[in-house]
Enzyme design. Structure first.
Site, PDB file in Angstrom:
ATOM      1  N   TYR A 183       0.839  -1.199   0.000  1.00 45.64           N
ATOM      2  CA  TYR A 183       0.000   0.000   0.000  1.00 45.64           C
ATOM      3  C   TYR A 183       0.876   1.252   0.000  1.00 45.64           C
ATOM      4  O   TYR A 183       1.693   1.448   0.899  1.00 45.64           O
ATOM      5  CB  TYR A 183      -0.890  -0.008   1.238  1.00 45.64           C
ATOM      6  CG  TYR A 183      -2.153   0.788   1.085  1.00 45.64           C
ATOM      7  CD1 TYR A 183      -3.342   0.159   0.743  1.00 45.64           C
ATOM      8  CD2 TYR A 183      -2.179   2.156   1.300  1.00 45.64           C
ATOM      9  CE1 TYR A 183      -4.517   0.888   0.607  1.00 45.64           C
ATOM     10  CE2 TYR A 183      -3.349   2.883   1.163  1.00 45.64           C
ATOM     11  CZ  TYR A 183      -4.514   2.244   0.816  1.00 45.64           C
ATOM     12  OH  TYR A 183      -5.677   2.962   0.688  1.00 45.64           O
ATOM     13  N   TYR A 219      -0.792   4.769 -10.528  1.00 48.07           N
ATOM     14  CA  TYR A 219      -1.760   3.997 -11.339  1.00 48.07           C
ATOM     15  C   TYR A 219      -3.189   4.420 -11.025  1.00 48.07           C
ATOM     16  O   TYR A 219      -3.893   4.972 -11.879  1.00 48.07           O
ATOM     17  CB  TYR A 219      -1.491   2.513 -11.092  1.00 48.07           C
ATOM     18  CG  TYR A 219      -2.647   1.545 -11.114  1.00 48.07           C
ATOM     19  CD1 TYR A 219      -3.282   1.191 -12.314  1.00 48.07           C
ATOM     20  CD2 TYR A 219      -3.075   0.947  -9.937  1.00 48.07           C
ATOM     21  CE1 TYR A 219      -4.323   0.272 -12.304  1.00 48.07           C
ATOM     22  CE2 TYR A 219      -4.099   0.016  -9.938  1.00 48.07           C
ATOM     23  CZ  TYR A 219      -4.725  -0.318 -11.110  1.00 48.07           C
ATOM     24  OH  TYR A 219      -5.750  -1.223 -11.107  1.00 48.07           O
TER      25      TYR A 219
END
Lengths: 381, 138
Positions: A280, A328
């Site tokens: 993460y 992304y």
């Protein structure tokens, strides 16, 4: 070495990503759910467990299940922030192991970018939030900045070292045509981007995008009749340590120390056996703290560990291979996309960004203000 | 003074704390069972689970554990940038979020600080801190 096949991930999918003003949060999840089930060769009627987290409804599962036309016999709305979906995988595995259901559908969606949901300051600070919100710390970035400043103080970590993560992650994004930001950046670009909360710059921070995702977890029995090659869940772990940043027990040690160890012990894997990691990356500091807490390096050695573009394409430690939340997509709670990318890497579907012969993946979510963590170990036959 | 700062919803746990701020007193809790200080205030001691918590006056002195300088803020806080938000460890052993007043160049991790009560918004008094002079710091 014990490597039990606890359950299998047989379907993963994203919805439309990026900026989707023409879509609702339910449509994004419907797109992803349909695609994830379809690639596995499963029908809506096969789903007997539903997992979802979000803040777009008072009960995400009630609304989503009704919208999709699903009547689950097991339901779980665990919301611990961005790591919820790694926790959902763990809970799905537990339910499957207990024989409670065979097919679990995990969903997430957000239209935070199109709806401009970020940056609103609520008029009230209730309950335990009243001791933080009035002081004006932007959340969540300010809390991560507090941790970064402390890490720099204790270990001499530098902004250049944090920037290494943003630069390497962007290199992966250049190889992913679904990535929102694909222009290469340099360490100087990161350091010259405007300060948000010292020591974090704009390019130390994740994107704000729309997007949805879905993951299908099934029993070994069901996996045998699915179209996709099963990706096995070998281990999982979760914890949370605090809600408000002032109550984080140690600002440089996240719950990854607990959830990661548990997941790796359950899977019976060592650090040097893992081929690809999806960690993460709400902020660059999130990654650095997580690498240390997971034990890929010692406390304080995260800076040197990521230096020299070691996590970039072609480097010795392939990490965040889809371009991450930094480049992304990041629709608020990013954890489901970590799972999607890890599964695709293990299936060998990633084209120019494929990590050669990836067999074992570590997926690690972090939620809140370094508050919750959940770790999943995935492997293929 | 800013306007529209999120209002603490004073409740059964927090009311004595906020009343103290308005009176210029920094109040925290102390557990009679295990002897430890507790902040934020609550019904049970998070260390030993005792309900024997009582209010005490803190010394108002502490040390900066970490801080950030906020450059990008929203709503009522936009007018304040850049400003320093910190976590301060009080001498009693509890940690709290706060703002650091005064010259930014004096702000560093480990610096000794003392509480100052500031009316940040109409009727809202918050405990901020300021770095002590070298001579008085200890």
């Amino acid at each position: 070495m014990r490597r039990d096949r606890l359950a299998a991930i047989v379907g993963v999918a994203e919805s439309e990503l990026g900026e989707t003003p023409h879509r609702t949060v339910l449509q994004l999840q419907a797109q992803a759910a349909k695609a994830a089930l379809a690639e596995a060769g499963l029908e809506k009627g096969d789903v007997d467990a539903l997992f979802c987290a979000g803040n777009w409804a008072w009960s995400t599962n009630l609304m989503l299940a009704e919208y999709l036309g699903i009547t689950p016999r097991y339901t779980d709305t665990t919301n611990i922030g961005g790591s919820s979906f790694e926790a959902h995988v763990g809970h799905a595995v537990a339910g499957i192991q207990a024989g409670l259901f065979d097919v679990a559908l995990i969903c997430y969606g957000s239209t935070q970018r199109s709806q401009r949901l970020r940056g609103h300051v609520p008029p009230d600070a209730p309950l335990t939030e009243q001791f933080e919100r009035p002081f004006g710390l932007p959340t969540p970035v300010g809390a991560y900045a507090l941790a970064a400043m402390r890490h720099m103080h204790e270990y001499g970590t530098t902004s250049e070292q944090l920037a290494e993560i943003a630069v390497a992650t962007r290199k992966w994004a250049t190889l992913n045509d679904k990535a929102f930001m694909r222009e290469p950046i340099t360490i100087e670009d990161v350091l010259n981007s405007r300060l948000i909360c010292e020591p974090l710059h704009l390019l130390d921070c994740c994107l704000v995008t729309d997007g949805g995702g879905a993951v299908v977890v099934v029993s070994e029995r069901v996996a045998q009749r699915c179209r996709t090659r099963p990706v096995w869940v070998l281990g999982h772990g979760e914890t949370h340590t605090h809600h408000t940043i002032a109550n984080m027990p140690d600002l440089t040690t996240t719950g990854a120390a607990v959830s990661g160890r548990r997941a790796m012990e359950m899977a019976g894997v060592r650090h040097d056996e893992i081929d690809v990691v999806e960690i993460y990356d709400s902020f660059t500091i999130t990654v650095l703290l997580t690498l240390e807490a997971l034990g890929f390096c010692k406390p304080g050695e995260g800076g040197p560990f990521v230096s020299g573009q070691r996590t970039a394409p072609g480097g010795p430690f392939p990490m965040n291979t889809n371009g991450g939340g930094l480049s992304y997509c990041h629709p608020g709670m990013y954890g489901i996309f970590l799972l999607i990318e890890a599964v695709r890497q293990l299936r060998g579907e990633c084209g120019s960004r494929q990590v050669p012969d990836a067999r074992l993946a570590l997926v690690h979510g972090t939620g809140g203000v370094l508050s919750s963590t959940a770790t999943v170990i995935l492997g293929r036959d | 003074m800013a306007h529209g700062i999120p209002r603490p919803v004073e409740d059964a746990d927090s009311r004595p704390f906020w009343e103290g701020c308005r009176e210029g007193v920094l109040r925290i809790q102390r557990c009679a069972s295990c002897g430890r200080h507790v902040f934020y205030p609550r019904l049970l001691c998070p260390h030993c689970f005792s309900d024997q918590l009582s209010w005490v006056e803190a010394s108002g002195a502490g040390r900066i554990h970490t801080y950030t300088v906020v450059h990008r803020a929203f709503g009522p806080f936009q007018a304040d940038v850049p400003y320093v938000v910190a976590l301060v460890d009080l001498d009693e052993g509890v940690r709290m979020m706060t703002r650091i007043l005064g010259d930014r160049s004096s702000v560093r991790i480990g610096a000794r600080v003392r509480v100052e009560f500031v009316e940040a918004d109409e009727g809202l008094v918050l405990p901020y801190f300021r770095v002590m002079d070298e001579a008085t710091a200890s």
